[in-house]
Design a protein around this motif. Structure first.
Motif, mmCIF file in Angstrom:
data_model
loop_
_atom_site.group_PDB
_atom_site.id
_atom_site.type_symbol
_atom_site.label_atom_id
_atom_site.label_comp_id
_atom_site.label_asym_id
_atom_site.label_seq_id
_atom_site.Cartn_x
_atom_site.Cartn_y
_atom_site.Cartn_z
ATOM 1 N N GLY A 90 0.920 -1.184 -0.085
ATOM 2 C CA GLY A 90 0.036 0.009 -0.084
ATOM 3 C C GLY A 90 0.953 1.311 0.085
ATOM 4 O O GLY A 90 0.682 2.256 -0.846
ATOM 5 N N ARG A 91 1.808 1.388 0.902
ATOM 6 C CA ARG A 91 2.706 2.436 1.118
ATOM 7 C C ARG A 91 3.397 2.634 -0.279
ATOM 8 O O ARG A 91 3.652 3.750 -0.649
ATOM 9 N N ILE A 92 4.051 1.713 -0.585
ATOM 10 C CA ILE A 92 5.031 1.609 -2.193
ATOM 11 C C ILE A 92 4.001 2.211 -3.157
ATOM 12 O O ILE A 92 4.118 3.141 -4.039
ATOM 13 N N GLY A 93 2.745 1.759 -3.227
ATOM 14 C CA GLY A 93 1.696 2.034 -4.471
ATOM 15 C C GLY A 93 1.319 3.454 -4.253
ATOM 16 O O GLY A 93 1.041 4.388 -5.191
ATOM 17 N N ILE A 127 9.357 6.758 -3.384
ATOM 18 C CA ILE A 127 10.174 5.545 -2.642
ATOM 19 C C ILE A 127 10.839 4.831 -3.564
ATOM 20 O O ILE A 127 10.382 4.333 -4.555
ATOM 21 N N THR A 128 12.324 5.056 -3.090
ATOM 22 C CA THR A 128 13.318 3.994 -3.931
ATOM 23 C C THR A 128 13.904 2.919 -3.394
ATOM 24 O O THR A 128 14.182 2.089 -4.192
ATOM 25 N N THR A 129 13.637 2.905 -2.021
ATOM 26 C CA THR A 129 14.466 1.883 -1.267
ATOM 27 C C THR A 129 13.605 1.406 -0.040
ATOM 28 O O THR A 129 12.794 2.132 0.425
ATOM 29 N N VAL A 130 13.531 0.090 0.313
ATOM 30 C CA VAL A 130 12.696 -0.242 1.461
ATOM 31 C C VAL A 130 13.484 -1.148 2.389
ATOM 32 O O VAL A 130 14.413 -2.142 2.126
ATOM 33 N N ALA A 131 13.455 -0.868 3.561
ATOM 34 C CA ALA A 131 14.431 -1.498 4.638
ATOM 35 C C ALA A 131 13.309 -2.207 5.674
ATOM 36 O O ALA A 131 12.629 -1.567 6.115
ATOM 37 N N GLY A 189 9.652 -9.068 0.077
ATOM 38 C CA GLY A 189 10.668 -8.809 -0.774
ATOM 39 C C GLY A 189 9.984 -8.963 -2.549
ATOM 40 O O GLY A 189 10.210 -8.336 -3.088
ATOM 41 N N SER A 190 9.009 -9.976 -2.479
ATOM 42 C CA SER A 190 8.346 -10.086 -3.689
ATOM 43 C C SER A 190 7.619 -8.666 -4.056
ATOM 44 O O SER A 190 7.555 -8.183 -5.405
ATOM 45 N N ILE A 191 7.113 -8.059 -2.968
ATOM 46 C CA ILE A 191 6.481 -6.662 -3.353
ATOM 47 C C ILE A 191 7.303 -5.661 -3.564
ATOM 48 O O ILE A 191 7.039 -5.050 -4.717
ATOM 49 N N GLY A 200 9.787 -2.677 -8.480
ATOM 50 C CA GLY A 200 11.390 -2.237 -8.740
ATOM 51 C C GLY A 200 11.961 -1.284 -7.988
ATOM 52 O O GLY A 200 12.807 -0.535 -8.063
ATOM 53 N N LYS A 201 11.947 -1.505 -6.458
ATOM 54 C CA LYS A 201 12.489 -0.796 -5.382
ATOM 55 C C LYS A 201 13.682 -1.583 -5.077
ATOM 56 O O LYS A 201 13.734 -2.867 -5.146
ATOM 57 N N THR A 202 14.500 -0.924 -4.311
ATOM 58 C CA THR A 202 15.700 -1.620 -3.814
ATOM 59 C C THR A 202 15.456 -2.104 -2.362
ATOM 60 O O THR A 202 14.555 -1.385 -1.590
#
Lengths: 379, 379
Positions: free
Chosen positions: A133-136, A141-145, A163-165, A170-172
């Protein structure tokens, strides 16, 4: 060995903590040497360590993965990844359900990296759907930790589904696997992890002094020139290790020799599966014994990992944590306070050079201390 | 101790290098323990180390000085000071006559700190007059950094005279004393030093894994909130050590125990004066013996310190450095290549757990290797 050190022979306390942990005598004895940092034997040790770490993850350079070692504690390793992997003008989404997620957010803040927190409840696994939801909702957003084993309560987060999401978008993807790597099976390829960070003194049972990063070569390439620090420049560190096999700056030579030995002992134990089996036995024994005394775990069983367990304080008015902790310490058994913010808890770790018999001794000691304190039931 | 490590008993090569160095057996044996990072014995060790370091400098908290320990190599310590002490919008003047001065400049550059280089010749001490000139010409300079013992050639720079000039101008003064602290007397008060950085594995003869900073409390106070990094935040690290006696992030426990022992052994040797005397004897013996064989030092005697010495390659056509280095290595003696840019040199260090007899053995080995190579005279 010439003469024994002044404290040699003295039995140390057993550490039921998230680390530094109890390590084997032979791991510590590997430090009884002074090797030059350019010594061929030392350079061979670095190479062996980097290859073994990739091997532990079921990866190799041929598969397109690299391993970088970084001086300092695990946090230094995490900062090197955050500071090197997030591009200029990039934005980091941090998935948080405990103190280590909060720390990643803090690192990004100090580095001046734009970031956003996705805070989840401390007593539940993070929710991949919320990440989606947040990425969408935010294209910048370029990167997720995320933290794999959030030791604050002892939760194992769903890093594969997340990870699949992240990959789909297309994020790191950065995973802090500090307290899980080496003892919890994790397929980096399947989990689509770009950067995984862990530390010498956790489940591989080395001594503290450096962290390591396992990463996709393609993702590492993007880090060139991006670092916000000279010391913590992940790409430059890798480049240094590639150029001449050495660290750019003085390595913790003794710690690395201990780690080389620790990796050998991990292999002797049957690798990740063997270690997972021992830690799981420790966990099962611990929880069964604690429940018998009336203790209640903070987490639901489905959210709980076998690395470290949070227990609620007994409701009994005679229970005093400081007294409980101190008396166990006098019996050479070290447990750990909790960082959970919404409940009074303490933690017991099952990792390090600890056997099921040690856990049984701990349980006996806990029963005896409860009796001393006049706590008939720990519920 | 249970069983000896696989390499125990094997004699290590003697390290005539700038570090990591040869350390005593008892320093290494101090690492044969696993202490928890919150253990009272470990917290006491941290306190003892911080107090001893201040004492070594003839300082104390009552005199208004503080000591901060920082994980990582010496460079990590230098970066923590540069990144924390230079104020936002500040400008750093770096006095350079070798690789370590250049490194400070590089650190500042990566951190986005405005900086200026005052480059001096590598074979001469830096000139305090030139520093005065630069400071006078540029009011925007807030901070000055210099290296005490620039091991590139082995020069000892005039940090006291430079300090008076920096203080007079009201600037902050940073000294990288990596390879000198503990073996060269230095009065921090007289030299007007705000921040001095050194490392565990140099003249105090510990093993590598952390650095330390001795600083004026007033100067440290100014660092609050200025750091460009979470891990390398000098003020926050100090605050953590003050709050509960612990590191903010996992400390290199074993390295710290070794260092505590190393400080005791330094005191047993007679402190800085005692160690300076041994290193000076090593140096005198080395240089006399090398000269006898025809070797020529890179530096004039007045610029040369007793920490490490650069020697020019012999002019003889049969001399080959790699061969020379390798054959000495086969005799378990490790010397060091040079970083001097304008001449072909190699280096021999006199520091670490090395005695005059070791230097004599090295000289004999060098004579024998020269003979093997067919180099009759090393001039």
């Amino acid at each position: 060995m010439t003469s024994p050190g002044k404290d040699a022979g003295k039995k140390d306390k057993l550490l039921f903590t998230p680390g530094p942990l109890t390590t084997s005598a032979s791991v510590k004895e590997a430090m009884l040497r002074d090797l030059g940092s350019r010594d061929t034997a030392f350079i061979a040790a670095i190479r062996a360590i980097r290859n073994s770490l990739l091997g532990l993850a079921g990866l190799s350079r041929e598969k397109g993965y690299e391993c970088v070692l970084m001086q300092g504690s695990g946090t230094f390793g995490v900062e090197s990844v955050i500071g090197s992997a997030v591009p200029p003008g990039g934005k980091l989404l941090v998935v948080i359900n405990g103190a280590y997620g909060e720390r990643i957010l803090k690192i990004a803040g100090v580095l001046g990296i734009e970031c956003e927190a996705l805070r989840c409840n401390e007593n539940r696994k993070t929710d991949p759907g919320e990440v989606a939801g947040r990425i969408g909702a935010d294209e910048s957003i370029t990167t997720v930790a995320i933290v794999h084993c959030e030791t604050t309560p002892g939760i194992i987060n769903p890093v594969e589904e997340t990870g699949s999401i992240v990959r789909e978008a297309g994020k790191t993807y950065i995973v802090d696997a500090m307290s899980s790597f080496g003892a919890i099976e994790l397929d980096l390829e399947a989990a689509e992890i770009d950067f995984l960070v862990s530390s010498a003194n956790k489940c591989i049972e080395g001594v503290p002094g450096f962290s390591f990063v396992i990463c996709r070569a393609g993702a590492l390439d993007h880090c060139e020139g991006q670092a916000r620090s000279l010391s913590l420049d992940l790409f430059a560190q890798w480049q240094g290790l590639e150029t001449n096999g050495q660290f750019r700056f003085t390595p913790p030579t003794h710690t690395l020799l201990a780690f080389e030995r620790a990796l050998e002992e991990l292999a002797e134990e049957g690798g990740v599966a063997g270690r997972a089996a021992r830690y799981s036995r420790n966990y099962d024994t611990l929880v069964a014994g604690m429940r018998e005394m009336g203790f209640v775990e903070y987490l639901a069983r489905g959210d709980q990992g076998y690395i470290i367990t949070s227990f609620r304080y007994p409701a009994h008015p005679a229970f005093d944590f400081t007294e409980f902790y101190t008396r166990l310490g006098e019996k050479d058994l070290v447990i750990y306070p909790s960082k959970v913010s919404d409940a009074d808890c303490f933690r017991i770790g099952n990792i390090g050079r600890i056997q099921e018999s040690d856990v049984r001794n701990l349980l006996k000691a806990i029963a005896s201390v409860l009796e001393e304190l006049g706590v008939e039931n720990a519920g």
